[in-house]
Design a protein around this motif. Structure first.
Motif, mmCIF file in Angstrom:
data_model
loop_
_atom_site.group_PDB
_atom_site.id
_atom_site.type_symbol
_atom_site.label_atom_id
_atom_site.label_comp_id
_atom_site.label_asym_id
_atom_site.label_seq_id
_atom_site.Cartn_x
_atom_site.Cartn_y
_atom_site.Cartn_z
ATOM 1 N N PRO A 127 41.958 48.750 32.116
ATOM 2 C CA PRO A 127 42.345 49.348 33.387
ATOM 3 C C PRO A 127 42.965 50.710 33.092
ATOM 4 C CG PRO A 127 44.020 47.788 32.711
ATOM 5 C CD PRO A 127 42.960 47.795 31.624
ATOM 6 N N HIS B 69 34.469 48.250 28.822
ATOM 7 C CA HIS B 69 33.858 49.479 28.319
ATOM 8 C C HIS B 69 32.972 49.185 27.114
ATOM 9 C CE1 HIS B 69 37.228 50.658 30.780
ATOM 10 N NE2 HIS B 69 36.748 51.887 30.845
ATOM 11 N N ARG C 229 34.090 51.313 44.918
ATOM 12 C CA ARG C 229 35.152 52.313 44.775
ATOM 13 C C ARG C 229 34.476 53.665 44.590
ATOM 14 N NH1 ARG C 229 39.279 52.062 39.766
ATOM 15 N NH2 ARG C 229 37.413 52.683 38.634
ATOM 16 N N THR D 258 31.373 37.679 38.107
ATOM 17 C CA THR D 258 30.776 38.975 37.800
ATOM 18 C C THR D 258 31.683 39.752 36.860
ATOM 19 O OG1 THR D 258 31.819 39.826 39.792
ATOM 20 C CG2 THR D 258 29.506 39.188 39.970
ATOM 21 N N ARG E 177 31.270 49.637 32.112
ATOM 22 C CA ARG E 177 31.150 51.105 32.101
ATOM 23 C C ARG E 177 30.933 51.596 30.674
ATOM 24 N NH1 ARG E 177 33.631 56.411 32.384
ATOM 25 N NH2 ARG E 177 35.854 56.132 31.983
ATOM 26 N N GLU F 129 39.315 57.772 38.918
ATOM 27 C CA GLU F 129 38.616 56.697 38.225
ATOM 28 C C GLU F 129 37.136 56.652 38.602
ATOM 29 O OE1 GLU F 129 40.984 56.417 40.364
ATOM 30 O OE2 GLU F 129 42.760 55.473 39.482
ATOM 31 N N SER F 130 36.391 55.944 37.762
ATOM 32 C CA SER F 130 34.933 55.870 37.911
ATOM 33 C C SER F 130 34.501 55.297 39.257
ATOM 34 C CB SER F 130 34.355 54.993 36.794
ATOM 35 O OG SER F 130 34.858 53.679 36.895
ATOM 36 N N THR G 297 37.537 60.046 32.791
ATOM 37 C CA THR G 297 38.085 59.872 34.147
ATOM 38 C C THR G 297 39.603 59.884 34.119
ATOM 39 O OG1 THR G 297 37.923 57.462 33.892
ATOM 40 C CG2 THR G 297 36.094 58.591 35.021
ATOM 41 N N ILE H 110 37.664 46.548 34.099
ATOM 42 C CA ILE H 110 36.404 47.160 33.710
ATOM 43 C C ILE H 110 36.242 47.004 32.200
ATOM 44 C CG2 ILE H 110 35.157 49.349 33.510
ATOM 45 C CD1 ILE H 110 36.489 50.157 36.186
ATOM 46 N N ARG I 63 50.949 44.034 36.203
ATOM 47 C CA ARG I 63 49.894 43.957 37.208
ATOM 48 C C ARG I 63 49.561 42.518 37.578
ATOM 49 N NH1 ARG I 63 44.198 47.017 36.233
ATOM 50 N NH2 ARG I 63 43.117 46.281 38.045
HETATM 51 O O1 TXA Z 1 37.525 55.294 35.322
HETATM 52 C C1 TXA Z 1 37.832 54.095 35.263
HETATM 53 O O2 TXA Z 1 37.147 53.218 35.806
HETATM 54 C C2 TXA Z 1 39.103 53.729 34.487
HETATM 55 C C3 TXA Z 1 38.869 54.093 33.030
HETATM 56 C C4 TXA Z 1 39.981 53.621 32.139
HETATM 57 O O3 TXA Z 1 37.631 53.611 32.607
HETATM 58 N N1 TXA Z 1 39.439 52.343 34.661
HETATM 59 C C5 TXA Z 1 39.930 51.845 35.827
HETATM 60 O O4 TXA Z 1 40.270 50.509 35.804
HETATM 61 O O5 TXA Z 1 40.082 52.508 36.819
HETATM 62 P P1 TXA Z 1 41.139 49.816 36.927
HETATM 63 O O6 TXA Z 1 41.468 48.470 36.392
HETATM 64 O O7 TXA Z 1 42.279 50.664 37.289
HETATM 65 O O8 TXA Z 1 40.157 49.608 38.115
HETATM 66 C C6 TXA Z 1 39.134 48.621 38.081
HETATM 67 C C7 TXA Z 1 38.414 48.558 39.404
HETATM 68 C C8 TXA Z 1 39.239 47.849 40.433
HETATM 69 O O9 TXA Z 1 39.054 48.468 41.680
HETATM 70 C C9 TXA Z 1 38.631 46.450 40.417
HETATM 71 O O10 TXA Z 1 38.842 45.754 41.601
HETATM 72 C C10 TXA Z 1 37.152 46.760 40.172
HETATM 73 O O11 TXA Z 1 37.193 47.836 39.262
HETATM 74 N N2 TXA Z 1 36.456 45.627 39.545
HETATM 75 C C11 TXA Z 1 36.559 45.198 38.276
HETATM 76 N N3 TXA Z 1 35.793 44.113 38.064
HETATM 77 C C12 TXA Z 1 35.187 43.829 39.230
HETATM 78 C C13 TXA Z 1 34.271 42.820 39.648
HETATM 79 N N4 TXA Z 1 33.840 41.881 38.837
HETATM 80 N N5 TXA Z 1 33.875 42.834 40.930
HETATM 81 C C14 TXA Z 1 34.329 43.799 41.777
HETATM 82 N N6 TXA Z 1 35.184 44.779 41.444
HETATM 83 C C15 TXA Z 1 35.618 44.795 40.186
#
Ligand code: TXA
Ligand code: MG
Length: 331
Positions: A139, A64, A192, A114, A118, A177-178, A32, A62, A55
């Motif tokens: 992230p 992995h 998302r 929670t 991924r 992103e995913s 991604t 997320i 940040r």
């Molecule tokens: O493609 C992807 O997902 C990339 C690659 C590196 O794997 N990672 C990514 O991470 O985009 P980041 O931190 O930029 O985005 C994480 C997203 C955010 O929108 C966050 O709010 C959501 O995932 N998220 C993470 N943990 C969560 C949870 N427990 N409940 C709800 N949303 C969560």
């Protein structure tokens, strides 16, 4: 800090895995976008990820994993829906939010009960996770607020000197992103949007799923189209950005007009057009286009909107944040 920038040979991925084990930070490619990884079970290492990105620390990460066992190490939940999602979309650009086991630090989940999990498809990412023997919280590997990195050069631009190691890899195939899906309710809900669409998931599960209502409309009460909306700016280029919505022929005309107008004022302007028939290609190119414009010190980016269906919906989710909801509706 000196950042090691390594070719992703097996030997170097082992070096990077050791850095993760020792609590360090490693940027690595996924299909991604590039991720900025740390041991998900080490609260201090995760804190350093927030620090390196600049940040806010309430934003959850997320985690992995490389195997289904990696999933059950982090959560007790296993449902029919989860099994179907795993077999259809993992490894791949799908993230599932599930209840977290106690071993997952609150730092990793942003204080939530929670955890987002991924299983990436990119081989370098898989090897890094396997060699470290750990779940890796990651992230996107960009400075907070900037467009997500889809090439190793983007990661070097943002992270050199701030982290221990960067693993070089190919340009990211997906480019956004995913897809994040909340699996904790009776019906899954997309939090998302990504390249795996609501329709894809519904087809796999054989039932309708939900979309987080906040994805559909306005980001807040004070939302005003065409206002800069700085509060919501994210994935943002340095340049001012305006998104033109409407019939694609008319949009082209309006963008050309606006470009000429701004250039007359002495501004450096760049117009971004997409193949509207191919939103996957738009997803692939989008963040790179923004970073390229910044490299060329463009003052204003004029971008064509996509149809908000399928993958187009997911690209527009990023585009509207990038421009701070600075939208021009072409009538
Ligand atoms: O493609 C992807 O997902 C990339 C690659 C590196 O794997 N990672 C990514 O991470 O985009 P980041 O931190 O930029 O985005 C994480 C997203 C955010 O929108 C966050 O709010 C959501 O995932 N998220 C993470 N943990 C969560 C949870 N427990 N409940 C709800 N949303 C969560
Ligand atoms: Mg991000």
């Amino acid at each position: 800090m000196e950042t090691k920038i390594l070719e992703s040979t097996t030997e170097n991925i082992r070096i990077a895995a050791k850095i993760i084990k020792n609590g360090g930070l490693v940027a690595f490619p996924t299909e991604t976008v590039y991720g900025l990884g740390a041991n998900a079970l080490d609260a201090d290492a995760v804190a350093n990820v927030y620090y390196a990105k600049g940040r806010p620390s309430d934003n959850p990460m997320i985690v992995h994993i490389a195997t289904e066992k990696g999933f059950s190490d982090l959560t007790d939940l296993m449902t029919e829906d989860i099994k179907i999602m795993m077999s259809n979309f993992w490894p791949g650009p799908l993230t599932m939010v599930v209840p977290a086991k106690k071993i997952v630090p609150k730092r990793t989940t942003g204080g939530l009960d929670t955890v987002a999990i991924r299983m990436p498809e990119e081989q370098i990412a898989k090897d890094l996770i396997e060699f470290s023997g750990l779940p890796i919280a990651a992230p996107s590997a960009n400075l907070s607020g900037k467009p997500s990195p889809t090439t190793v050069e983007h990661v070097i631009d943002d992270m050199q000197g701030r982290i221990d190691c960067i693993l070089k890899g190919p340009n990211c195939q997906v480019g956004i992103e995913s897809t994040v899906v909340d699996m904790t309710g009776t019906v899954p809900m997309i939090l998302r949007p990504g390249i795996i669409t609501k329709e894809d998931i519904e087809e796999a599960l054989g039932k309708e799923i939900l979309l987080d209502p906040s994805l559909l409309g306005k980001p807040g009460e004070d939302f005003k189209p065409k206002s800069p909306g700085m509060k919501y700016k994210h994935y943002a280029p340095k340049a001012e950005m305006i998104v033109f919505k409407g019939d694609s022929e008319r949009v082209r005309v309006e963008i050309a007009k606006k470009k000429a107008e701004l250039e007359k004022e002495g501004k450096k302007v760049e117009a971004i057009f997409f193949n509207v028939e191919n939103p996957k290609e738009a997803a692939h190119d989008f963040f790179r286009e923004l970073r390229d414009a910044d490299k060329r010190n463009v003052d204003v980016i004029l971008s064509q909107a996509l149809d908000e269906s399928g993958v187009g919906f997911s690209v527009m989710n990023r585009m509207l944040k990038s421009c701070g909801y600075n939208i021009f509706e072409v009538k």
